[in-house]
Design a protein around this motif. Structure first.
Motif, mmCIF file in Angstrom:
data_model
loop_
_atom_site.group_PDB
_atom_site.id
_atom_site.type_symbol
_atom_site.label_atom_id
_atom_site.label_comp_id
_atom_site.label_asym_id
_atom_site.label_seq_id
_atom_site.Cartn_x
_atom_site.Cartn_y
_atom_site.Cartn_z
ATOM 1 N N MET A 54 0.870 -1.172 0.000
ATOM 2 C CA MET A 54 0.000 0.000 0.000
ATOM 3 C C MET A 54 0.911 1.227 0.000
ATOM 4 S SD MET A 54 -2.895 1.338 2.707
ATOM 5 C CE MET A 54 -4.215 0.297 2.105
ATOM 6 N N ILE A 55 0.666 2.119 -0.921
ATOM 7 C CA ILE A 55 1.382 3.397 -0.945
ATOM 8 C C ILE A 55 0.413 4.441 -0.437
ATOM 9 C CG2 ILE A 55 2.517 5.134 -2.372
ATOM 10 C CD1 ILE A 55 3.348 2.883 -4.251
ATOM 11 N N SER A 56 0.858 5.203 0.549
ATOM 12 C CA SER A 56 -0.006 6.249 1.104
ATOM 13 C C SER A 56 0.664 7.606 0.956
ATOM 14 C CB SER A 56 -0.310 5.972 2.580
ATOM 15 O OG SER A 56 0.868 6.003 3.357
ATOM 16 N N LEU A 57 -0.133 8.572 0.563
ATOM 17 C CA LEU A 57 0.275 9.975 0.547
ATOM 18 C C LEU A 57 -0.635 10.674 1.532
ATOM 19 C CD1 LEU A 57 0.363 9.007 -2.723
ATOM 20 C CD2 LEU A 57 1.422 11.244 -2.814
ATOM 21 N N SER A 58 -0.053 11.308 2.535
ATOM 22 C CA SER A 58 -0.878 11.942 3.564
ATOM 23 C C SER A 58 -0.332 13.326 3.900
ATOM 24 C CB SER A 58 -0.935 11.075 4.828
ATOM 25 O OG SER A 58 0.363 10.882 5.353
ATOM 26 N N ARG A 59 -1.235 14.142 4.404
ATOM 27 C CA ARG A 59 -0.869 15.500 4.801
ATOM 28 C C ARG A 59 -1.812 15.943 5.907
ATOM 29 N NH1 ARG A 59 -2.400 21.103 2.667
ATOM 30 N NH2 ARG A 59 -4.243 19.912 2.181
ATOM 31 N N TYR A 62 -3.132 21.344 8.320
ATOM 32 C CA TYR A 62 -2.341 22.573 8.297
ATOM 33 C C TYR A 62 -0.877 22.305 7.987
ATOM 34 C CZ TYR A 62 -6.615 24.340 10.271
ATOM 35 O OH TYR A 62 -7.936 24.656 10.472
ATOM 36 N N GLY A 63 -0.599 21.147 7.418
ATOM 37 C CA GLY A 63 0.776 20.802 7.051
ATOM 38 C C GLY A 63 1.149 21.401 5.709
ATOM 39 N N LEU A 64 2.420 21.627 5.526
ATOM 40 C CA LEU A 64 2.907 22.207 4.277
ATOM 41 C C LEU A 64 3.320 21.162 3.252
ATOM 42 C CD1 LEU A 64 5.121 25.070 5.751
ATOM 43 C CD2 LEU A 64 2.830 25.252 4.769
ATOM 44 N N THR A 65 3.617 19.962 3.722
ATOM 45 C CA THR A 65 4.113 18.943 2.802
ATOM 46 C C THR A 65 3.336 17.645 2.931
ATOM 47 O OG1 THR A 65 5.742 18.163 4.408
ATOM 48 C CG2 THR A 65 6.468 19.868 2.862
ATOM 49 N N TRP A 66 3.391 16.882 1.869
ATOM 50 C CA TRP A 66 2.800 15.560 1.831
ATOM 51 C C TRP A 66 3.865 14.545 2.210
ATOM 52 C CZ3 TRP A 66 -2.224 14.074 0.499
ATOM 53 C CH2 TRP A 66 -3.063 15.127 0.092
ATOM 54 N N GLN A 67 3.464 13.489 2.898
ATOM 55 C CA GLN A 67 4.336 12.383 3.269
ATOM 56 C C GLN A 67 3.968 11.184 2.402
ATOM 57 O OE1 GLN A 67 6.766 12.108 5.793
ATOM 58 N NE2 GLN A 67 7.108 10.007 5.118
ATOM 59 N N ILE A 68 4.956 10.549 1.786
ATOM 60 C CA ILE A 68 4.686 9.342 1.008
ATOM 61 C C ILE A 68 5.347 8.163 1.717
ATOM 62 C CG2 ILE A 68 6.667 9.662 -0.547
ATOM 63 C CD1 ILE A 68 4.788 8.513 -2.796
ATOM 64 N N ASP A 69 4.582 7.103 1.913
ATOM 65 C CA ASP A 69 5.066 5.914 2.612
ATOM 66 C C ASP A 69 4.683 4.670 1.832
ATOM 67 O OD1 ASP A 69 6.214 7.086 4.994
ATOM 68 O OD2 ASP A 69 4.166 7.508 5.643
ATOM 69 N N LEU A 70 5.569 3.691 1.889
ATOM 70 C CA LEU A 70 5.337 2.402 1.251
ATOM 71 C C LEU A 70 5.230 1.346 2.348
ATOM 72 C CD1 LEU A 70 5.178 0.599 -1.252
ATOM 73 C CD2 LEU A 70 7.661 0.754 -1.439
ATOM 74 N N ASN A 97 8.910 1.285 3.803
ATOM 75 C CA ASN A 97 9.014 2.017 5.065
ATOM 76 C C ASN A 97 8.433 1.240 6.232
ATOM 77 O OD1 ASN A 97 8.163 4.439 2.865
ATOM 78 N ND2 ASN A 97 10.052 4.713 4.019
ATOM 79 N N PHE A 98 7.345 0.513 5.985
ATOM 80 C CA PHE A 98 6.663 -0.240 7.038
ATOM 81 C C PHE A 98 6.397 -1.646 6.517
ATOM 82 C CE2 PHE A 98 5.534 4.211 7.547
ATOM 83 C CZ PHE A 98 5.795 4.437 8.899
ATOM 84 N N THR A 99 6.771 -2.648 7.293
ATOM 85 C CA THR A 99 6.558 -4.026 6.867
ATOM 86 C C THR A 99 5.711 -4.770 7.890
ATOM 87 O OG1 THR A 99 7.633 -6.027 6.034
ATOM 88 C CG2 THR A 99 8.716 -4.911 7.876
ATOM 89 N N TYR A 100 4.801 -5.585 7.386
ATOM 90 C CA TYR A 100 3.863 -6.322 8.231
ATOM 91 C C TYR A 100 3.867 -7.801 7.861
ATOM 92 C CZ TYR A 100 1.794 -1.933 9.739
ATOM 93 O OH TYR A 100 1.606 -0.684 10.289
ATOM 94 N N LEU A 101 3.740 -8.631 8.878
ATOM 95 C CA LEU A 101 3.476 -10.049 8.714
ATOM 96 C C LEU A 101 1.969 -10.222 8.929
ATOM 97 C CD1 LEU A 101 4.419 -12.985 8.416
ATOM 98 C CD2 LEU A 101 4.904 -12.975 10.884
ATOM 99 N N VAL A 161 8.266 0.836 -7.261
ATOM 100 C CA VAL A 161 7.115 1.325 -8.027
ATOM 101 C C VAL A 161 7.242 0.937 -9.501
ATOM 102 C CG1 VAL A 161 5.929 3.406 -8.831
ATOM 103 C CG2 VAL A 161 6.555 3.183 -6.418
ATOM 104 N N GLU A 162 8.413 1.151 -10.071
ATOM 105 C CA GLU A 162 8.618 0.882 -11.495
ATOM 106 C C GLU A 162 8.485 -0.598 -11.848
ATOM 107 O OE1 GLU A 162 9.168 2.738 -14.327
ATOM 108 O OE2 GLU A 162 8.609 4.443 -13.098
ATOM 109 N N THR A 163 8.901 -1.478 -10.954
ATOM 110 C CA THR A 163 8.962 -2.901 -11.304
ATOM 111 C C THR A 163 7.839 -3.744 -10.722
ATOM 112 O OG1 THR A 163 10.439 -3.383 -9.445
ATOM 113 C CG2 THR A 163 11.469 -2.815 -11.561
ATOM 114 N N ARG A 164 7.094 -3.219 -9.762
ATOM 115 C CA ARG A 164 6.108 -4.065 -9.093
ATOM 116 C C ARG A 164 4.665 -3.579 -9.221
ATOM 117 N NH1 ARG A 164 10.898 -4.659 -6.329
ATOM 118 N NH2 ARG A 164 11.424 -6.815 -5.896
ATOM 119 N N LEU A 165 4.477 -2.337 -9.633
ATOM 120 C CA LEU A 165 3.111 -1.829 -9.793
ATOM 121 C C LEU A 165 2.709 -1.852 -11.261
ATOM 122 C CD1 LEU A 165 2.950 1.222 -7.358
ATOM 123 C CD2 LEU A 165 2.342 -1.155 -6.934
ATOM 124 N N SER A 166 1.431 -1.964 -11.479
ATOM 125 C CA SER A 166 0.919 -1.947 -12.854
ATOM 126 C C SER A 166 1.112 -0.561 -13.453
ATOM 127 C CB SER A 166 -0.579 -2.294 -12.849
ATOM 128 O OG SER A 166 -1.323 -1.236 -12.242
#
Length: 182
Positions: A54-59, A62-70, A97-101, A161-166
């Motif tokens: 899951m790729i998430s973009l969050s802000r 009142y934040g100035l920037t977006w955070q992108i996490d994989l 960035n975050f891994t889950y079992l 992103v380049e090799t694993r996403l459609s």
């Protein structure tokens, strides 16, 4: 049951429940979820990629920037989750960035030696742990331990992103990034 039989139910959980925990209380969230187990990539070997991401973009509002996490998710069917599974998920921190079992554990019991050992190893390495008892019911999924943030090499994200996403998911992500830079 085979691992691949669980990808769709886990995908549904990520879309219907997990993404809610990423939503800032007053901010914005954009996300995309993909089954990546059978996708390409430069990495080879048994432990080379998460089964889902899951790729998430969050802000913040009142934040100035977006955070992108994989976020990466390693899926294990009932009867096949071991401490080695924790290490497999841990190996993904070179990419995400975050891994889950994610373990199909019909009768999770923290007092059980195997459950306790896996939980302890996940906590030690910062691997998140999610279990579920009924693959048809997203309410049976339980987050026992959130993942700790890891920082893979900057090029690892682009390569993932380049090799694993459609192509469709890459285009959607690139459109969001371009739009959010304005």
């Amino acid at each position: 049951m085979l691992e691949r039989d669980l990808y769709e139910p886990v995908y549904n959980y990520l879309e219907l429940r997990f993404r809610d925990r990423l939503q800032p209380s007053r901010g914005d969230l954009r996300h995309l979820t993909a089954i990546t187990a059978n996708s390409g990539g430069n990495a080879t070997g048994q432990w080379s990629k998460p089964d889902l991401c899951m790729i998430s973009l969050s802000r913040q509002k009142y934040g100035l920037t977006w955070q992108i996490d994989l976020h990466g998710f390693e899926v294990k069917p009932a009867g096949s989750c071991t401490v080695q599974s924790v290490h497999e998920a841990l190996n993904h921190t070179s990419l995400v960035n975050f891994t889950y079992l994610v373990w199909h554990a019909a009768a999770w019991d923290e007092a059980d030696a195997q459950c306790s050992r896996i939980l302890e190893r996940c906590a030690h390495y910062g691997v998140g742990l999610i279990t579920f008892s009924d693959m048809a019911d997203v309410r049976s999924f339980v987050l026992h331990l959130p993942a700790r943030r890891h920082d893979p090499a900057p090029d690892a994200f682009d390569d993932f992103v380049e090799t694993r996403l459609s192509g469709e998911d890459r285009t959607r992500l690139q459109t969001w990034i371009t739009e959010l830079r304005r």
